[in-house]
Write a protein that holds these residues in place. Structure first.
Motif, PDB file in Angstrom:
ATOM      1  N   ASP A  45       0.991  -1.216   0.066  1.00  0.00           N
ATOM      2  CA  ASP A  45      -0.067   0.051  -0.081  1.00  0.00           C
ATOM      3  C   ASP A  45       1.010   1.207   0.054  1.00  0.00           C
ATOM      4  O   ASP A  45       2.096   1.537   0.596  1.00  0.00           O
ATOM      5  N   CYS A  47       0.906   5.521   0.422  1.00  0.00           N
ATOM      6  CA  CYS A  47       0.163   6.752   0.815  1.00  0.00           C
ATOM      7  C   CYS A  47       0.837   7.830   0.065  1.00  0.00           C
ATOM      8  O   CYS A  47       1.909   7.987   0.080  1.00  0.00           O
ATOM      9  N   PRO A  52      -6.622  12.334  -4.662  1.00  0.00           N
ATOM     10  CA  PRO A  52      -6.811  11.125  -5.746  1.00  0.00           C
ATOM     11  C   PRO A  52      -6.942  11.639  -7.095  1.00  0.00           C
ATOM     12  O   PRO A  52      -6.574  10.824  -8.037  1.00  0.00           O
ATOM     13  N   ASP A  66     -11.144   3.211  -8.966  1.00  0.00           N
ATOM     14  CA  ASP A  66     -11.757   3.927  -7.881  1.00  0.00           C
ATOM     15  C   ASP A  66     -12.114   3.071  -6.893  1.00  0.00           C
ATOM     16  O   ASP A  66     -13.105   2.517  -7.049  1.00  0.00           O
ATOM     17  N   HIS A  71     -12.723   7.802   0.064  1.00  0.00           N
ATOM     18  CA  HIS A  71     -11.645   7.750   1.086  1.00  0.00           C
ATOM     19  C   HIS A  71     -10.209   8.018   0.680  1.00  0.00           C
ATOM     20  O   HIS A  71      -9.403   7.883   1.381  1.00  0.00           O
ATOM     21  N   GLY A  72     -10.080   8.465  -0.675  1.00  0.00           N
ATOM     22  CA  GLY A  72      -8.850   8.943  -1.068  1.00  0.00           C
ATOM     23  C   GLY A  72      -8.001   7.593  -1.781  1.00  0.00           C
ATOM     24  O   GLY A  72      -6.787   7.762  -1.914  1.00  0.00           O
ATOM     25  N   THR A  73      -8.757   6.554  -2.035  1.00  0.00           N
ATOM     26  CA  THR A  73      -8.008   5.349  -2.517  1.00  0.00           C
ATOM     27  C   THR A  73      -8.232   5.052  -4.107  1.00  0.00           C
ATOM     28  O   THR A  73      -9.351   4.941  -4.526  1.00  0.00           O
ATOM     29  N   GLU A  97      -2.731  -0.217  -4.190  1.00  0.00           N
ATOM     30  CA  GLU A  97      -3.733   0.821  -3.745  1.00  0.00           C
ATOM     31  C   GLU A  97      -2.878   2.174  -3.341  1.00  0.00           C
ATOM     32  O   GLU A  97      -2.001   2.200  -2.454  1.00  0.00           O
ATOM     33  N   THR A  99      -3.193   5.854  -1.439  1.00  0.00           N
ATOM     34  CA  THR A  99      -4.217   6.555  -0.602  1.00  0.00           C
ATOM     35  C   THR A  99      -3.832   7.865  -0.182  1.00  0.00           C
ATOM     36  O   THR A  99      -2.516   7.905   0.300  1.00  0.00           O
ATOM     37  N   THR A 100      -4.580   8.749  -0.523  1.00  0.00           N
ATOM     38  CA  THR A 100      -4.202  10.155  -0.178  1.00  0.00           C
ATOM     39  C   THR A 100      -3.964  10.298   1.584  1.00  0.00           C
ATOM     40  O   THR A 100      -4.901   9.930   2.186  1.00  0.00           O
ATOM     41  N   ARG A 102      -4.704  11.146   4.963  1.00  0.00           N
ATOM     42  CA  ARG A 102      -6.036  11.525   5.400  1.00  0.00           C
ATOM     43  C   ARG A 102      -6.275  11.532   6.815  1.00  0.00           C
ATOM     44  O   ARG A 102      -5.479  10.865   7.573  1.00  0.00           O
ATOM     45  N   ASP A 125      -1.708  11.210   8.839  1.00  0.00           N
ATOM     46  CA  ASP A 125      -2.372  10.012   8.243  1.00  0.00           C
ATOM     47  C   ASP A 125      -2.006   8.976   8.951  1.00  0.00           C
ATOM     48  O   ASP A 125      -2.774   8.102   9.567  1.00  0.00           O
TER      49      ASP A 125
END
Ligand code: ATP
Ligand code: MG
Length: 390
Positions: A45, A47, A52, A66, A71-73, A97, A99-100, A102, A125
């Motif tokens: 994963d 980040c 996004p 998407d 959730h920014g993923t 994945e 993810t922003t 968050r 985060d």
């Protein structure tokens, strides 16, 4: 802790691509935890500080999905060549994945944050993540970002929430199950105040969606250290998952239905349904739990009767659980008759012989099967129709 983590080529590519457009990016969570312990990560994963939308723009020449834009993923799909063996060049896909960063909003129901807010600060985060060992980010340029002492806890083999355990479990009770699951997989101890909060809030796990609990339970029972969790946190688990009886299961084959059947001795079917297990799993666990409650088969005839009553698949799982799979393998290898279908005579033969009533045909075949299983007659058409069983 190793100074460096070996990141797969395509994941490094993700970090580089995001960096090139001025965004921060790290690998984070389970992959950092597992790699730093010398375990093979499940998935990688990433980040990032990129939004996004920005992430999608960076990977416009890749297929993206998407996963949860809210959730920014964003998932980026990579086509991989498996050159593990010389002859096979299977293509498969890996989804990374991204993810922003968050901050999770307030949790009102121990289930989902009501809203999420993106941030540009990695520390924020990491603060939303469940356990310190899962709140470490890494990239080759900056090394580890570990504001909550995750590395130290990994070295101490300790599972500890990021921040106040009670508050973190109140936000999301699934974390209680995740903690127990990680203890079963990794063999780590659960830090004392974390374990106490787990016990106090165990009943709130029932508010979590059954599917999510089920997934964690499946991983927990497969863990190498499952018995330690059963012994040390059985009380918590029994409150969290209604119907479970925490007994040792590590000596059993590592097959989910076998272990679950041992853990749910009563009303297994209902409990599996409540956990939203699929039909096959539910049926298997229910049948195995019933068999475990009964007597073990004493001899080959009794084994054959189990095959007849339960079908080969369930009977095999059962015998495997008893450590007696060889006996069933032998029956199968020799093609020994255990079911009506295997009889050397069929319903059609009986009709031709003048038996008309369907129920009588069925009963006759069952009588013949009794005799064959008990060794009173050979499974040969001639011998079966000599009159004795008609
Ligand atoms: P696995 O080895 O099973 O993949 P994992 O730690 O990677 O374990 P994931 O479910 O893949 O678990 O989640 C990735 C990361 O997201 C976790 O390491 C953790 O940082 C964070 N995370 C996942 N679920 C939660 C949760 N319920 N609460 C807080 N953080 C979570
Ligand atoms: Mg993971």
């Amino acid at each position: 802790m190793p100074d460096r983590i070996n990141i797969p080529h395509h994941v490094q590519n993700v970090l580089d691509t995001l960096n090139k457009t001025g965004h921060e990016a790290y690998v984070v969570g389970g992959c950092v935890r597992d790699s730093s312990m010398g375990r093979q990560p499940n998935d990688w994963d990433v980040c990032t500080s990129a939004s996004p939308q920005e992430t999608k723009e960076c990977f416009s020449n890749h297929q993206t999905i998407d996963i949860g834009m809210k959730h920014g993923t964003v998932g980026v799909i990579f086509q991989m060549k498996d050159s593990g063996c010389i002859d096979c060049f299977d293509t498969y896909y890996d989804v990374v994945e991204i993810t922003t960063y968050r901050i999770d909003g307030e949790y009102k129901d121990s289930r989902h944050p009501d809203d999420v807010q993106f941030t540009k600060r990695i520390e924020e985060d990491l603060a939303r993540r469940d356990f310190t060992m899962n709140a470490i980010a890494y990239n080759p340029a900056d090394g580890y970002v570990d504001p909550y002492g995750g590395q130290e806890d990994i070295e101490r083999e300790e599972i500890k929430t990021v921040g106040n355990p009670e508050q973190r479990f109140e936000e999301d009770a699934l974390r209680i199950m995740r903690g127990l699951r990680f203890a079963a997989q990794l063999g780590f101890q659960i830090e004392e105040t974390t374990a106490e909060a787990m016990q106090r809030l165990a009943d709130t796990v029932q508010k979590v969606s059954a599917e999510r609990v089920q997934t964690e339970l499946g991983k927990l029972v497969a863990g190498s250290f499952v018995d330690r969790v059963m012994a040390e946190h059985g009380g918590t688990l029994e409150i969290a998952v209604p119907g479970i009886r925490c007994v040792p299961v590590a000596h059993l084959p590592n097959i989910k239905t076998i272990r679950l059947a041992k853990l749910f001795p009563a009303e297994a079917e209902q409990h599996m349904r409540n956990l939203r297990m699929d039909r096959k799993t539910t049926a298997e666990v229910a049948a195995l739990a019933r068999l475990f409650a009964g007597k073990e088969p004493e001899n080959k005839i009794a084994v054959k009767r189990r095959i007849r009553a339960e079908g080969l698949e369930i009977a095999t799982l059962y015998m495997e659980a008893l450590g007696r799979k060889k006996e069933i393998d032998e029956i199968v290898e020799n093609n020994e008759c255990c079911t009506v279908e295997q009889l050397d005579i069929s319903g059609r033969d009986l009709i031709e012989m003048g038996i008309k009533d369907g129920r009588e045909i069925g009963a006759t075949l069952e009588r013949m099967l009794d005799a064959v299983i008990e060794g009173r007659v050979e499974n040969e058409r001639g011998k079966l129709i000599d009159g004795k069983y008609l």
